[in-house]
Design an enzyme around this catalytic site. Structure first.
Site, PDB file in Angstrom:
ATOM      1  N   GLU A   1       0.829  -1.210   0.000  1.00  0.00           N
ATOM      2  CA  GLU A   1       0.000   0.000   0.000  1.00  0.00           C
ATOM      3  C   GLU A   1       0.863   1.259   0.000  1.00  0.00           C
ATOM      4  O   GLU A   1       1.790   1.354   0.802  1.00  0.00           O
ATOM      5  CB  GLU A   1      -0.915  -0.008   1.237  1.00  0.00           C
ATOM      6  CG  GLU A   1      -2.009   1.033   1.155  1.00  0.00           C
ATOM      7  CD  GLU A   1      -3.030   0.878   2.273  1.00  0.00           C
ATOM      8  OE1 GLU A   1      -4.227   1.084   2.013  1.00  0.00           O
ATOM      9  OE2 GLU A   1      -2.634   0.547   3.412  1.00  0.00           O
TER      10      GLU A   1
ATOM     11  N   GLY B   1       1.707  -0.201  11.209  1.00  0.00           N
ATOM     12  CA  GLY B   1       1.236  -1.011  12.325  1.00  0.00           C
ATOM     13  C   GLY B   1       0.826  -2.383  11.819  1.00  0.00           C
ATOM     14  O   GLY B   1       1.170  -3.406  12.399  1.00  0.00           O
TER      15      GLY B   1
ATOM     16  N   MET C   1      -1.313  -4.433   8.007  1.00  0.00           N
ATOM     17  CA  MET C   1      -1.886  -4.288   6.664  1.00  0.00           C
ATOM     18  C   MET C   1      -2.910  -5.372   6.417  1.00  0.00           C
ATOM     19  O   MET C   1      -2.677  -6.553   6.695  1.00  0.00           O
ATOM     20  CB  MET C   1      -0.763  -4.373   5.622  1.00  0.00           C
ATOM     21  CG  MET C   1      -1.238  -4.160   4.196  1.00  0.00           C
ATOM     22  SD  MET C   1      -1.886  -2.485   3.977  1.00  0.00           S
ATOM     23  CE  MET C   1      -3.023  -2.762   2.633  1.00  0.00           C
ATOM     24  N   GLU C   2      -4.042  -4.967   5.835  1.00  0.00           N
ATOM     25  CA  GLU C   2      -5.235  -5.807   5.788  1.00  0.00           C
ATOM     26  C   GLU C   2      -5.302  -6.752   4.599  1.00  0.00           C
ATOM     27  O   GLU C   2      -6.398  -6.999   4.064  1.00  0.00           O
ATOM     28  CB  GLU C   2      -6.477  -4.896   5.767  1.00  0.00           C
ATOM     29  CG  GLU C   2      -6.669  -4.063   4.496  1.00  0.00           C
ATOM     30  CD  GLU C   2      -6.073  -2.674   4.527  1.00  0.00           C
ATOM     31  OE1 GLU C   2      -6.489  -1.829   3.713  1.00  0.00           O
ATOM     32  OE2 GLU C   2      -5.187  -2.426   5.368  1.00  0.00           O
ATOM     33  N   ASN C   3      -4.201  -7.325   4.154  1.00  0.00           N
ATOM     34  CA  ASN C   3      -4.264  -8.264   3.032  1.00  0.00           C
ATOM     35  C   ASN C   3      -5.282  -9.369   3.346  1.00  0.00           C
ATOM     36  O   ASN C   3      -5.150 -10.048   4.362  1.00  0.00           O
ATOM     37  CB  ASN C   3      -2.893  -8.899   2.815  1.00  0.00           C
ATOM     38  CG  ASN C   3      -1.777  -7.884   2.874  1.00  0.00           C
ATOM     39  OD1 ASN C   3      -1.773  -6.910   2.144  1.00  0.00           O
ATOM     40  ND2 ASN C   3      -0.837  -8.104   3.779  1.00  0.00           N
TER      41      ASN C   3
ATOM     42  N   HIS D   1      -8.962  -3.705  13.935  1.00  0.00           N
ATOM     43  CA  HIS D   1      -8.909  -2.721  12.844  1.00  0.00           C
ATOM     44  C   HIS D   1      -8.696  -3.437  11.501  1.00  0.00           C
ATOM     45  O   HIS D   1      -9.432  -3.202  10.536  1.00  0.00           O
ATOM     46  CB  HIS D   1      -7.758  -1.747  13.145  1.00  0.00           C
ATOM     47  CG  HIS D   1      -7.473  -0.736  12.084  1.00  0.00           C
ATOM     48  ND1 HIS D   1      -7.616   0.616  12.288  1.00  0.00           N
ATOM     49  CD2 HIS D   1      -7.026  -0.865  10.796  1.00  0.00           C
ATOM     50  CE1 HIS D   1      -7.280   1.262  11.178  1.00  0.00           C
ATOM     51  NE2 HIS D   1      -6.916   0.380  10.258  1.00  0.00           N
ATOM     52  N   GLU D   2      -7.696  -4.321  11.464  1.00  0.00           N
ATOM     53  CA  GLU D   2      -7.416  -5.022  10.201  1.00  0.00           C
ATOM     54  C   GLU D   2      -8.543  -5.968   9.830  1.00  0.00           C
ATOM     55  O   GLU D   2      -8.861  -6.135   8.647  1.00  0.00           O
ATOM     56  CB  GLU D   2      -6.090  -5.780  10.301  1.00  0.00           C
ATOM     57  CG  GLU D   2      -4.882  -4.918  10.647  1.00  0.00           C
ATOM     58  CD  GLU D   2      -4.746  -3.691   9.769  1.00  0.00           C
ATOM     59  OE1 GLU D   2      -5.015  -3.779   8.558  1.00  0.00           O
ATOM     60  OE2 GLU D   2      -4.358  -2.635  10.302  1.00  0.00           O
TER      61      GLU D   2
ATOM     62  N   HIS E   1     -11.297  -4.266   8.092  1.00  0.00           N
ATOM     63  CA  HIS E   1     -10.957  -3.996   6.691  1.00  0.00           C
ATOM     64  C   HIS E   1     -11.393  -5.124   5.753  1.00  0.00           C
ATOM     65  O   HIS E   1     -11.521  -4.894   4.548  1.00  0.00           O
ATOM     66  CB  HIS E   1      -9.443  -3.839   6.541  1.00  0.00           C
ATOM     67  CG  HIS E   1      -8.943  -2.453   6.773  1.00  0.00           C
ATOM     68  ND1 HIS E   1      -9.533  -1.345   6.213  1.00  0.00           N
ATOM     69  CD2 HIS E   1      -7.880  -1.990   7.481  1.00  0.00           C
ATOM     70  CE1 HIS E   1      -8.857  -0.268   6.568  1.00  0.00           C
ATOM     71  NE2 HIS E   1      -7.854  -0.619   7.342  1.00  0.00           N
TER      72      HIS E   1
ATOM     73  N   GLU F   1     -10.273   3.459   6.069  1.00  0.00           N
ATOM     74  CA  GLU F   1      -9.465   3.699   7.267  1.00  0.00           C
ATOM     75  C   GLU F   1     -10.255   4.292   8.428  1.00  0.00           C
ATOM     76  O   GLU F   1     -10.059   3.917   9.577  1.00  0.00           O
ATOM     77  CB  GLU F   1      -8.261   4.582   6.931  1.00  0.00           C
ATOM     78  CG  GLU F   1      -7.263   3.933   5.979  1.00  0.00           C
ATOM     79  CD  GLU F   1      -6.705   2.604   6.491  1.00  0.00           C
ATOM     80  OE1 GLU F   1      -6.884   2.270   7.675  1.00  0.00           O
ATOM     81  OE2 GLU F   1      -6.088   1.883   5.692  1.00  0.00           O
TER      82      GLU F   1
END
Length: 848
Positions: A136, A270, A272-274, A304-305, A308, A327
């Site tokens: 990203e 922090g 990443m939402e892969n 949080h992730e 997503h 976000e």
């Protein structure tokens, strides 16, 4: 390099022309473990991409994205193209497209040391090599040829050949294995930036989540060297709690099959939402004792992730203008999920005091922007992962929930997922469903909250009658534009036992410059009026004089943790705005922080107090303020319950504020074992925390730092060692640190960050003075030559903020005037640093 910085207009034009049917990506990563470094150029791996796509206009031209040292071959619809003619280092020109097209690109892509693309890490502890990808907003093109924009979604099939003995993961489950080659299941349609590959001898733990007929395989992984510290059980516990909650409130089953979570080294973010393969910074695996605030931060990031997977992965913004569509929601859902589903039921306290501080700062910079931003290109996008897109957006969503009601908000989310699954959206799509379910005028709300910048200030204005009761209480609103706020106003009084408690509360819709809270008329005179009680809206809060006097004497007596956090937040904003002098804020910390029950709030107060001494205290009183802070920290450390997380927090704060010979002797004694504080376990992480100030003040030399590295010869230890070495108070040391960061690109992203942090300690500002002129001479070159991540580290981290004089502001203004045509993202970073410095000078003047 031309073509690296894709513009919004180019992306829009390409999306109108092309539709993507699928990718097949073959990566050969066996070169990752070659012992010899290449004689010249970067270490590379082979990447072969087969890309199937359609063109709306046959005969038209377009381009694919690829950043690679070399391309072996390019074939379009069976035509062999000359790489020297069609590839410019960032783009592959595609001419005379057919209705249906097949592009095959065979390239040599470079391993990364900057955390962008395919990052390669060699563990100093055991020599093992670990790989992971991070893309990203637009670094998938560093690993395979693609159309690098979020609205050209497609299914992916990955095939990876890896060294013997390695494990490999991607977004989809492993379908087959032949020798050292794994093939992974085709994904659902997703954007390039959330595809992912993880490879290496990772430690891997599994579990399963079940809900009715749904079964989700769970995995969690880290480096072998961290396995002994890895509390995967707690990671899985929070993961399952999150899945329970989100399945219930989103009414849409998790759409991506398995759910792996990788904790990886030298990570820039922090997490990443892969989809199916979330990546986190490995610092979330704790090598020593930490407070519950650290576990809460990790749990928040996990949720949080996970949010997503719906907000961002299932439904994705069309372009980076609407980054907030994922976000802001994920940031809100992180705290919402903690309170609703986990043991961290006070997460809104952390949000009010910590997360929103980030938003308030960002929203007062010259670069402030609406939540829905104007993102012209990828460089703009990279800088927009900021406090406005995340924390302000989340705060505004919290306010929206108060405005439309929780049920309507969640019902709107459910309709949004069902209407736009696997597609791309804009602001209008979200407002449409929220308007349908709430009956509210979402266009007006959006104009006020999403499409304008800046933060409002709310202040109570109270008059009293002859009996001392409230005659009228009004809320005054300042700041442009004036916005609609749903707020609660709380009245607090001091009880006979000394407690400061709320005895009246009213909710009101604030509109315009002055709103009367009729419900509170006739109440007895309060000792404290708290506007935005319960933190329903996004605003800065001011106090009337009586309330300020009460807080000076009784802030620690405020019984409600959220109310206390809101008061601390408001007082910090008053300090940053130079309304109250820094010495007042420091006095409040010394008087009341010892009674703060929420350890996350306490840690935030410590960080703010250090910032106040470093940046906002008048230079003439800076040294004494620092000594007072260290003395107060040591006092609270000795009072803290032995073995408690508060004791640990005060120990770290004492080390950070230490400034006298006595302070240093105590830290040395704690390191050597000749001094002891009952209950304080000086583990390895705390040893480094004690060693850093000793190095920065010249109390220990290089031999002591090297001996500590021998004791902790790990990747984490190496980062600490580099930071301590660069912190030493010597002109030669500072020159060497500068050369390592600015004149060389030998250091990885993590070591660049550690070197800058060590070099720029505030204890010896005089040693940093010579670098002011050099900074302005090199930053444009750094921006042009380095990856954007490293360039951001250098431009932000080496700005001469500790040379806090008008001359530094003038030097900054001169650079800005002479470089009006510099990259807008570079100018933004310099402008932001200049603004912070100007704010510091105003605060110093107030403190003087």
């Amino acid at each position: 390099m031309p073509g690296v910085n894709l513009s919004r207009d180019e992306a829009r034009e390409r999306a109108e022309l092309l539709s993507v049917d699928g990718y097949e990506v073959m990566l050969d990563l066996t070169s990752a473990v070659d012992e010899a470094e290449p004689a010249e150029g970067p270490r590379t791996f082979r990447s072969v991409t087969t890309l199937r796509f359609r063109a709306a206009v046959p005969g038209a031209s377009s381009f694919a994205d690829l950043i690679a040292p070399s391309v072996n071959s390019v074939t379009l619809n069976g035509r062999v193209l000359d790489p020297a003619e069609v590839f410019d280092g960032a783009r592959i020109a595609l001419d005379d497209l057919a209705s249906d097209n097949v592009l095959v690109v065979d390239a040599n892509c470079a391993y990364s040391r900057t955390g962008e693309g395919m990052h390669r890490f060699v563990d100093p502890e055991d020599g093992e090599v670990y790989l992971y990808t991070q893309y990203e907003p637009a670094d998938a093109r560093r690993v395979y040829a693609n159309f690098e924009q979020p609205d050209l979604k497609a299914p992916y099939r990955f095939e990876v050949t890896a060294p013997e003995g390695w494990q490999v993961w991607s977004n989809g489950v492993e379908e087959s294995r032949e020798g050292r080659t794994r093939r992974f299941a085709e994904t659902a349609p997703i954007s390039t930036y959330i595809t992912c590959v993880i490879a290496g001898p990772y430690h891997y733990v599994t579990d399963t989540y079940t809900r009715g007929d749904l079964t989700i395989p769970l995995g969690a992984m880290c480096r072998q060297g961290l396995a002994k510290h890895f509390d995967a059980d707690d990671v899985f516990r929070v993961t399952k709690q999150g899945f329970d909650l989100f399945h219930e409130i989103f009414d849409y089953p998790y759409p991506f099959g398995k759910y792996d979570q990788a904790f990886v080294p030298e990570y820039n973010l922090g997490a990443m939402e892969n989809p199916g393969m979330v990546t986190f910074r490995e610092e979330y695996i704790f090598r020593g004792k930490v407070t519950q605030a650290s576990y809460e931060r990790r749990a928040n990031t996990i949720l949080h992730e996970m949010a997503h997977m719906w907000f961002g992965d299932l439904v994705t913004m069309k372009w980076w203008d609407d980054l907030w569509l994922k976000e802001s929601f994920a940031d809100f859902m992180g705290s919402f999920g903690l309170v609703e589903a986990t043991r961290f039921d006070q997460a809104w306290v952390t949000f009010a005091n910590n997360r929103k501080a980030w938003a308030y700062r960002a929203d007062q910079l010259p670069s402030t922007h609406p939540i829905t931003a104007d993102i012209r290109d990828l460089e703009d996008a990279k800088l927009n992962f900021d406090g406005i897109t995340y924390a302000k957006g989340a705060a505004v969503l919290k306010q929206l929930v108060a405005y439309v009601g929780r049920e309507a908000f969640l019902q709107g989310a459910q309709r949004y997922f069902k209407a736009h699954a696997y597609g791309n959206t804009t602001l209008a799509d979200l407002l449409s469903v929220l308007g349908e379910v709430s009956g509210r005028d979402m266009a007006a709300w959006s104009r006020a909250w999403l499409q304008t910048a800046g933060v409002n200030v709310l202040t109570p204005a109270v008059t009293y009658d002859a009996d001392g009761r409230v005659a009228e209480l009004a809320v005054l609103q300042e700041g442009e534009p004036l916005r609609p706020h749903r707020v609660a106003v709380g009245l607090y009084r001091l009880e006979a036992d000394g407690a400061l408690v709320r005895y009246a509360r009213a909710e009101v819709d604030v509109a315009g410059a002055r709103t009367v809270v009729a419900e509170l008329a006739g109440r007895e005179r309060p000792d404290l009026v708290l506007v935005n009680d319960d933190d329903l809206t996004y605003c800065k809060v001011r106090f009337d004089e009586r309330s300020l006097t009460t807080l000076r004497g009784h802030l620690g007596d405020l019984t409600d943790p959220l109310a206390r956090a809101l008061c601390w937040s408001a007082l910090w904003n008053l300090t940053r705005d130079a309304v109250i002098p820094a010495r007042d804020f420091l006095s409040l910390v010394l008087a009341h922080a010892g009674r703060e029950s929420d350890v996350g709030v306490l840690q935030m107060l410590h960080a703010q107090a250090l910032s106040a001494v470093t940046h906002y205290a008048a230079p003439a009183r800076r040294e004494q303020s620092g000594r007072d802070l260290a003395a107060g920290a040591l006092h609270e450390l000795r009072l803290a319950e032995p073995g408690s997380e508060h004791q640990l927090t005060w120990a770290r704060f004492f080390a950070e504020s230490a400034s006298s010979e006595g302070d240093f002797q105590l830290l040395l004694g704690l390191l050597e074992g000749s001094a002891r504080i009952d209950g304080l376990e000086v583990d390895q992480e705390l040893r480094w925390a004690f060693l850093l100030p000793l190095a920065a003040h010249g109390v220990v030399d290089e031999s002591v730092i090297e001996a500590e590295l021998a004791r902790d010869d790990t990747a984490s230890g190496k980062r600490h060692q580099v930071r301590c070495l660069a912190a030493r108070p010597s002109a030669a040391v500072k020159d060497q640190a500068w050369a390592m960061v600015v004149e060389s690109d030998a250091l990885s992203n993590a070591l660049v960050e550690a070197t800058i942090d060590g070099m720029c300690r505030p204890s010896r500002r005089d040693l940093l003075a010579p670098f002011t002129t050099r900074y302005f001479e090199v930053i444009e070159r750094i921006w042009a030559e380095r990856s954007i991540q490293i360039a951001m580290h250098v431009v932000k981290g080496l700005y001469p903020s500790l040379q806090d004089t008008a001359a530094t502001v003038e030097a900054t203004d001169a650079w800005l005037a002479e470089h009006a045509d510099a990259a807008p993202a570079l100018r933004r970073l310099v402008l932001e640093s200049r603004d912070d410095l100007a704010r510091a000078l105003r605060a110093q003047s107030r403190d003087a």
